[in-house]
Write a protein that holds these residues in place. Structure first.
Motif, PDB file in Angstrom:
ATOM      1  N   LEU A 160       0.824  -1.206   0.000  1.00  0.00           N
ATOM      2  CA  LEU A 160       0.000   0.000   0.000  1.00  0.00           C
ATOM      3  C   LEU A 160       0.860   1.259   0.000  1.00  0.00           C
ATOM      4  CD1 LEU A 160      -2.886   1.052   0.054  1.00  0.00           C
ATOM      5  CD2 LEU A 160      -2.839   0.903   2.546  1.00  0.00           C
ATOM      6  N   LEU A 161       1.946   1.261   0.734  1.00  0.00           N
ATOM      7  CA  LEU A 161       2.839   2.426   0.747  1.00  0.00           C
ATOM      8  C   LEU A 161       3.477   2.640  -0.627  1.00  0.00           C
ATOM      9  CD1 LEU A 161       4.635   2.058   4.215  1.00  0.00           C
ATOM     10  CD2 LEU A 161       2.943   3.758   3.555  1.00  0.00           C
ATOM     11  N   GLN A 162       3.828   1.579  -1.277  1.00  0.00           N
ATOM     12  CA  GLN A 162       4.397   1.714  -2.617  1.00  0.00           C
ATOM     13  C   GLN A 162       3.367   2.287  -3.591  1.00  0.00           C
ATOM     14  OE1 GLN A 162       7.629   1.187  -3.304  1.00  0.00           O
ATOM     15  NE2 GLN A 162       7.188   2.023  -5.360  1.00  0.00           N
ATOM     16  N   TYR A 163       2.118   1.871  -3.458  1.00  0.00           N
ATOM     17  CA  TYR A 163       1.057   2.423  -4.305  1.00  0.00           C
ATOM     18  C   TYR A 163       0.898   3.927  -4.068  1.00  0.00           C
ATOM     19  CZ  TYR A 163      -3.726   3.645  -5.606  1.00  0.00           C
ATOM     20  OH  TYR A 163      -4.832   4.279  -6.118  1.00  0.00           O
ATOM     21  N   LEU A 164       0.943   4.345  -2.827  1.00  0.00           N
ATOM     22  CA  LEU A 164       0.808   5.767  -2.518  1.00  0.00           C
ATOM     23  C   LEU A 164       1.984   6.570  -3.048  1.00  0.00           C
ATOM     24  CD1 LEU A 164      -0.519   5.576   1.161  1.00  0.00           C
ATOM     25  CD2 LEU A 164      -1.844   5.972  -0.931  1.00  0.00           C
ATOM     26  N   LEU A 165       3.177   5.998  -2.941  1.00  0.00           N
ATOM     27  CA  LEU A 165       4.350   6.698  -3.464  1.00  0.00           C
ATOM     28  C   LEU A 165       4.295   6.824  -4.982  1.00  0.00           C
ATOM     29  CD1 LEU A 165       7.182   7.914  -3.052  1.00  0.00           C
ATOM     30  CD2 LEU A 165       8.101   5.586  -3.152  1.00  0.00           C
ATOM     31  N   ASP A 166       3.864   5.803  -5.644  1.00  0.00           N
ATOM     32  CA  ASP A 166       3.795   5.836  -7.107  1.00  0.00           C
ATOM     33  C   ASP A 166       2.738   6.811  -7.608  1.00  0.00           C
ATOM     34  OD1 ASP A 166       5.768   3.928  -7.093  1.00  0.00           O
ATOM     35  OD2 ASP A 166       4.377   2.225  -7.339  1.00  0.00           O
ATOM     36  N   ASN A 167       1.690   7.026  -6.855  1.00  0.00           N
ATOM     37  CA  ASN A 167       0.603   7.908  -7.274  1.00  0.00           C
ATOM     38  C   ASN A 167       0.663   9.273  -6.604  1.00  0.00           C
ATOM     39  OD1 ASN A 167      -1.536   6.208  -8.992  1.00  0.00           O
ATOM     40  ND2 ASN A 167      -0.659   4.873  -7.396  1.00  0.00           N
ATOM     41  N   THR A 168       1.811   9.599  -6.058  1.00  0.00           N
ATOM     42  CA  THR A 168       2.070  10.939  -5.494  1.00  0.00           C
ATOM     43  C   THR A 168       0.992  11.308  -4.479  1.00  0.00           C
ATOM     44  OG1 THR A 168       2.823  11.485  -7.741  1.00  0.00           O
ATOM     45  CG2 THR A 168       2.841  13.254  -6.097  1.00  0.00           C
ATOM     46  N   TRP A 169       0.823  10.456  -3.466  1.00  0.00           N
ATOM     47  CA  TRP A 169      -0.176  10.773  -2.426  1.00  0.00           C
ATOM     48  C   TRP A 169       0.271  11.977  -1.596  1.00  0.00           C
ATOM     49  CZ3 TRP A 169      -0.826   9.648   3.108  1.00  0.00           C
ATOM     50  CH2 TRP A 169      -2.160   9.731   3.529  1.00  0.00           C
ATOM     51  N   LEU A 170       1.570  12.162  -1.456  1.00  0.00           N
ATOM     52  CA  LEU A 170       2.107  13.356  -0.797  1.00  0.00           C
ATOM     53  C   LEU A 170       2.672  14.277  -1.861  1.00  0.00           C
ATOM     54  CD1 LEU A 170       4.039  11.759   2.226  1.00  0.00           C
ATOM     55  CD2 LEU A 170       1.683  12.588   2.157  1.00  0.00           C
ATOM     56  N   ASP A 171       2.231  15.537  -1.841  1.00  0.00           N
ATOM     57  CA  ASP A 171       2.704  16.514  -2.827  1.00  0.00           C
ATOM     58  C   ASP A 171       2.892  17.863  -2.164  1.00  0.00           C
ATOM     59  OD1 ASP A 171       0.131  17.299  -2.395  1.00  0.00           O
ATOM     60  OD2 ASP A 171      -0.605  16.849  -4.411  1.00  0.00           O
ATOM     61  N   VAL A 172       2.949  18.900  -2.968  1.00  0.00           N
ATOM     62  CA  VAL A 172       3.250  20.242  -2.432  1.00  0.00           C
ATOM     63  C   VAL A 172       2.091  20.804  -1.619  1.00  0.00           C
ATOM     64  CG1 VAL A 172       4.916  20.786  -4.237  1.00  0.00           C
ATOM     65  CG2 VAL A 172       2.483  21.280  -4.614  1.00  0.00           C
ATOM     66  N   TYR A 173       0.886  20.251  -1.750  1.00  0.00           N
ATOM     67  CA  TYR A 173      -0.264  20.755  -0.989  1.00  0.00           C
ATOM     68  C   TYR A 173      -0.420  20.059   0.367  1.00  0.00           C
ATOM     69  CZ  TYR A 173      -1.394  22.624  -5.574  1.00  0.00           C
ATOM     70  OH  TYR A 173      -1.332  23.296  -6.794  1.00  0.00           O
ATOM     71  N   THR A 174       0.387  19.067   0.620  1.00  0.00           N
ATOM     72  CA  THR A 174       0.332  18.374   1.913  1.00  0.00           C
ATOM     73  C   THR A 174       0.967  19.259   2.983  1.00  0.00           C
ATOM     74  OG1 THR A 174       0.490  16.221   0.809  1.00  0.00           O
ATOM     75  CG2 THR A 174       1.006  16.316   3.164  1.00  0.00           C
ATOM     76  N   ARG A 175       0.249  19.423   4.087  1.00  0.00           N
ATOM     77  CA  ARG A 175       0.754  20.255   5.171  1.00  0.00           C
ATOM     78  C   ARG A 175       1.088  19.451   6.420  1.00  0.00           C
ATOM     79  NH1 ARG A 175       1.940  22.651   1.781  1.00  0.00           N
ATOM     80  NH2 ARG A 175       1.390  24.727   1.056  1.00  0.00           N
ATOM     81  N   ALA A 176       0.520  18.279   6.608  1.00  0.00           N
ATOM     82  CA  ALA A 176       0.848  17.453   7.775  1.00  0.00           C
ATOM     83  C   ALA A 176       0.474  16.005   7.480  1.00  0.00           C
ATOM     84  CB  ALA A 176       0.118  17.930   9.016  1.00  0.00           C
ATOM     85  N   VAL A 177       1.320  15.084   7.950  1.00  0.00           N
ATOM     86  CA  VAL A 177       1.076  13.651   7.822  1.00  0.00           C
ATOM     87  C   VAL A 177       1.085  13.060   9.229  1.00  0.00           C
ATOM     88  CG1 VAL A 177       1.869  11.469   6.846  1.00  0.00           C
ATOM     89  CG2 VAL A 177       2.183  13.599   5.567  1.00  0.00           C
ATOM     90  N   PHE A 178       0.053  12.264   9.524  1.00  0.00           N
ATOM     91  CA  PHE A 178      -0.094  11.680  10.848  1.00  0.00           C
ATOM     92  C   PHE A 178      -0.050  10.160  10.733  1.00  0.00           C
ATOM     93  CE2 PHE A 178      -2.441  15.644  10.662  1.00  0.00           C
ATOM     94  CZ  PHE A 178      -1.980  16.338  11.771  1.00  0.00           C
ATOM     95  N   VAL A 179       0.774   9.530  11.563  1.00  0.00           N
ATOM     96  CA  VAL A 179       0.785   8.081  11.713  1.00  0.00           C
ATOM     97  C   VAL A 179       0.145   7.779  13.063  1.00  0.00           C
ATOM     98  CG1 VAL A 179       2.158   5.982  11.789  1.00  0.00           C
ATOM     99  CG2 VAL A 179       2.881   7.911  10.347  1.00  0.00           C
ATOM    100  N   GLU A 180      -1.006   7.109  13.053  1.00  0.00           N
ATOM    101  CA  GLU A 180      -1.798   6.936  14.279  1.00  0.00           C
ATOM    102  C   GLU A 180      -2.014   5.451  14.541  1.00  0.00           C
ATOM    103  OE1 GLU A 180      -4.583  10.929  13.807  1.00  0.00           O
ATOM    104  OE2 GLU A 180      -5.139   9.083  12.752  1.00  0.00           O
ATOM    105  N   PHE A 181      -1.772   5.043  15.777  1.00  0.00           N
ATOM    106  CA  PHE A 181      -2.072   3.677  16.194  1.00  0.00           C
ATOM    107  C   PHE A 181      -2.131   3.640  17.724  1.00  0.00           C
ATOM    108  CE2 PHE A 181       2.482   4.088  15.702  1.00  0.00           C
ATOM    109  CZ  PHE A 181       3.008   3.511  16.852  1.00  0.00           C
ATOM    110  N   THR A 182      -2.703   2.557  18.246  1.00  0.00           N
ATOM    111  CA  THR A 182      -2.870   2.359  19.682  1.00  0.00           C
ATOM    112  C   THR A 182      -2.336   0.991  20.056  1.00  0.00           C
ATOM    113  OG1 THR A 182      -4.869   3.736  19.674  1.00  0.00           O
ATOM    114  CG2 THR A 182      -4.522   2.322  21.593  1.00  0.00           C
TER     115      THR A 182
END
Length: 793
Positions: free
Chosen positions: A464-486
């Motif tokens: 899934l991470l590779q798919y997101l990287l290939d499709n530019t899920w993070l770009d210049v409009y991204t302001r914050a990325v959160f990794v959440e787990f419990t």
């Protein structure tokens, strides 16, 4: 037991005093000739006649008590002699006019004087011999020796021996208890400790009071003799033949009850009244301190019962585990590389369902969430519009992008694909994600965004991470990325809500920070929980008691109740306590809701953010409660001379102190704003106004990085730092301290009078007497003179 005195029934209205006195004189003469003791069959008549002398028609006469049986001849001689003195005084007060026959008065006086002359040899011989006459019998002599022996006791320094034995016994017992506890193990030791505490309180509040009452009733009804009456401190006129003779003291007290009562002086009454008031204040203060110490103890048990010392180590372990591969400045590709390596390797450990080394269970799935801003969210300067086609502003709630897209952020809708493929490109609200706003280092971010669930295994998450990287899920409009787990660590019974944040202002570099919150949701996994629950119940019983006390004060003082700062402090403690209880209930409800959601949806992300927020609020409330409760100790220890002097010094200097505080605040704010404006765009310590203010405070404490300021601008930096040190530290702070020292010196020379200074000495004397320590009672002549003067005035 007291033996009844035989009496002869006489009609006091028809009896003649001369005949009665003649009969008494005849019996005295007979006994003087025989030399026998008084208490025979004939002496019973004497006792009855003497006791009936008050029954004649004498005005304002009093009835005197008869003597006891089996008393010595000398004792009854003294007793009869004193009774004859009382009769003589009564006759002189009445005078001849009170008698029906003119010669009866003179004859009665002569008879009384004659009987006194007959008894004087016995009274004088008894006065000379003292205890020698009384100790003629072996039994009484041995009893007197025993009394003297019992009165001596042990030397005074045996008190320290007793205390040493108590401390030594307690220390040895504590040592062996600790050693045995180590062999028992944790669970058995805790169970044994709880049983000991319960048995201690049972003995303190139930067993021992019942035992004391039982012994008191037994001694009062069975062993105590009725002869040992407790007399008050009655003033005895005249000197006693022998002050160590208890019979003489008893007879003198009986005789004094027949004389005219003389009230104590007004000064003594006033002094006794003042002492009684002081004792009442002492006991009230001691009771208040003991109750508050119990309240504070319960509060600390409740406070630390909600926190676990293992939480810090769990938090540090998780932060260090996921911080590998993090640099100070990261771009989009760096974030994906970190996620593939460090994140996935620690998130999916060698044991399925557990993170890192297998001690913490992953609760639900982990997820990635990003927040974005819209295109053209800011305006470009006119000269640069032709060179720059697009502008994307820093994050704000107004500029946040909440639209839904197709892969690669295309605006095309109705694209065919699976849900897992389309979900990362669809915006989800905060309510749907069951999340809360998150404070970052740069802004406050909403709980919504574009979400990706990483799934239950590492292989699926990597794909899934590779798919997101290939499709530019993070770009210049991204302001914050959160990794959440419990995660949940069963070893320490703690839930850990983890949020790893990458945020940027739009300059292209991401900064990393982590938020880890530990929550103690399962309260019933050990025996200590019962003790904590009992502490919570007792704590709120204390709160109800203080509510009753404060309600009574509020009813008495009306609006004046709110003028006292200590009353407001009590009111704040009560309000915070009930607020903490309500938050505790809410946290329990939210925790049960989140756990039920996880049990029903184990393949989805389980959000515990609301529970963690409620737990954080509960921690803040309890912390403020402990703070205010500790401050209240200042009020309870107000009788301490040192604390009283400090309080009086601050009150005396408060006007000057308030003026200096205003001046210091203005200068402090001025230097903070100046440093933020000059260095905020380049130096990390001054990047915001708050950071600049913290740096200036550190400068006053000597914690300051001079090199970064001097390297940036040596001339301006040296001038700014030098002027701040001179004006803030050398001038204003020294003047501020000087004002307090001057007020302290004035307070030492002219101390503020305290109405409760003497209560401290009296309280210490009571405590010393309770502990068996000899404490000399201070006699304050000034107080006595003031009391006398007040009584005279």
């Amino acid at each position: 037991m007291r033996k009844p005195v035989p009496r002869i029934e006489l009609d006091s209205t028809k009896a003649d005093i001369n005949n009665l006195l003649s009969l008494v004189e005849e019996i005295i003469c007979q006994h003087n000739q025989v030399g026998n003791e008084f208490y025979t069959d004939s002496s019973k008549k004497v006792q009855t006649l003497v006791s009936s002398l008050g029954g004649v028609n004498l005005k304002e006469s009093s009835v005197c008590e008869s003597s006891e049986r089996n008393e010595k001849h000398s004792v009854y001689s003294q007793y009869l002699y004193k009774q004859l003195q009382n009769v003589e005084k009564e006759l002189k007060l009445l005078g001849p006019s009170s008698f029906s026959k003119p010669g009866s008065y003179n004859r009665a006086v002569l008879q009384v004087q004659g009987m006194k002359n007959l008894l004087e040899p016995h009274v004088s011989s008894c006065s000379a011999s003292g205890l020698h006459t009384r100790s003629s019998s072996p039994t009484e002599g041995s009893s007197g020796d025993n009394k003297k022996c019992c009165q001596k006791g042990l030397p005074w320094w045996f008190v320290f021996v007793g205390w040493f034995l108590v401390v030594a016994t307690s220390g040895v017992s504590a040592y062996f208890t600790m050693m045995y506890g180590l062999t028992y193990g944790k669970d058995r030791s805790i169970s044994w400790l709880i049983s000991m505490v319960v048995s201690f309180f049972e003995s303190l509040f139930i067993t021992q009071p019942v035992k004391v009452l039982g012994f008191a009733v037994f001694f009062a009804l069975v062993l105590k003799t009725v002869d040992q009456e407790e007399y008050g401190d009655v003033t005895i006129d005249g000197t006693l033949p022998n002050t160590d003779d208890p019979d003489a003291v008893r007879i003198a007290r009986r005789d004094s009850t027949c004389s005219f009562y003389q009230p104590p002086p007004p000064t003594d009454i006033e002094r006794m009244r003042n002492n009684m008031i002081k004792e009442q204040k002492v006991f009230a203060l001691i009771r208040e301190i003991l109750i508050y110490v119990g309240f504070l103890w319960m509060l600390l048990l409740v406070a630390y019962g909600q926190r676990d010392p293992h939480a810090y180590y769990l938090t540090q372990h998780i932060r260090q585990s996921f911080s590998n591969g993090i640099s100070e400045s990261m771009n989009h590709k760096d974030i994906f590389n970190w996620a593939k390596s460090s994140l996935l390797s620690n998130l999916f450990g060698q044991y399925p369902g557990f993170i890192t080394d297998g001690n913490s269970k992953l609760v639900g799935n982990a997820r990635l969430r990003q927040v974005r801003v819209r295109k053209d969210s800011c305006k470009i300067a006119k000269p640069m519009r032709y060179a720059i086609p697009d502008c994307h502003a820093p994050y704000s709630w107004e500029a946040e992008d909440m639209s839904s897209y197709s892969p690669v952020w295309n605006q095309t809708k109705n694209v065919n694909g699976s849900k897992a493929v389309l979900t990362p490109w669809h915006y989800q609200t905060q309510a749907k994600l069951r999340a809360n706003p998150v404070w970052g280092g740069l802004a406050l971010y909403k709980g919504g965004g574009f979400v990706v669930d990483l799934g239950p295994d590492q292989k699926n998450a990597s794909r899934l991470l590779q798919y997101l990287l290939d499709n530019t899920w993070l770009d210049v409009y991204t302001r914050a990325v959160f990794v959440e787990f419990t995660v949940y660590n069963a070893n320490v019974n703690l839930f850990c809500i983890v949020t790893l944040i990458f945020e940027t202002t739009g300059v292209g570099a991401f900064q990393y920070r982590s938020e880890v919150q530990t929550v103690h949701l399962y309260q019933s996994t050990g025996g200590f929980h019962v003790f904590v629950m009992a502490s919570e119940a007792i704590y709120f019983l204390f709160i109800l008691y203080y509510m009753f006390v404060q309600g009574t004060l509020m009813k008495q003082q009306k609006w004046g109740y709110f003028r006292s700062k200590w009353n407001l402090l009590e009111l704040a403690i009560i309000i915070l306590s009930w607020s903490a209880l309500s938050v505790f209930v809410k946290r329990t409800i939210l925790g049960n809701r989140d756990i039920n959601y996880y049990q029903n949806n184990k393949d989805m992300f389980a959000s515990f953010y609301e529970t963690a927020t409620a737990d954080a609020v509960l921690g803040y409330l309890i912390a403020f409660l402990v703070l205010l409760a500790t401050i209240k100790l200042w009020h309870l220890l107000r009788l301490n001379p040192k604390l009283h002097m400090i309080t009086s010094t601050l009150q005396r200097a408060w006007t000057d102190i308030s003026g200096f505080i205003v001046v210091m605040t203005i200068m402090f704010l001025a230097y903070s704003i100046a440093c933020n404006l000059m260095y905020g765009w380049r130096l990390y310590s001054y990047r915001t106004l708050l950071e600049a203010a913290q740096t200036i405070i550190c400068l006053q404490l000597g914690i300051f990085n001079y090199d970064e300021v001097l390297d940036y601008n040596p001339v301006l930096g040296a001038f700014l730092i030098g002027s701040c040190i001179i004006f803030m530290t050398f001038v204003v702070l020294n003047l501020f301290i000087s004002v307090i020292l001057v007020a302290f010196n004035e307070e030492q020379l002219h101390p503020t009078p305290s109405e409760e200074e003497e209560i401290v000495d009296l309280m210490l004397m009571k405590i010393c007497s309770l502990l068996g320590i000899k404490c000399k009672k201070k006699q304050i002549d000034a107080d006595a003179s003031m009391t006398t003067a007040s009584v005279i005035s």
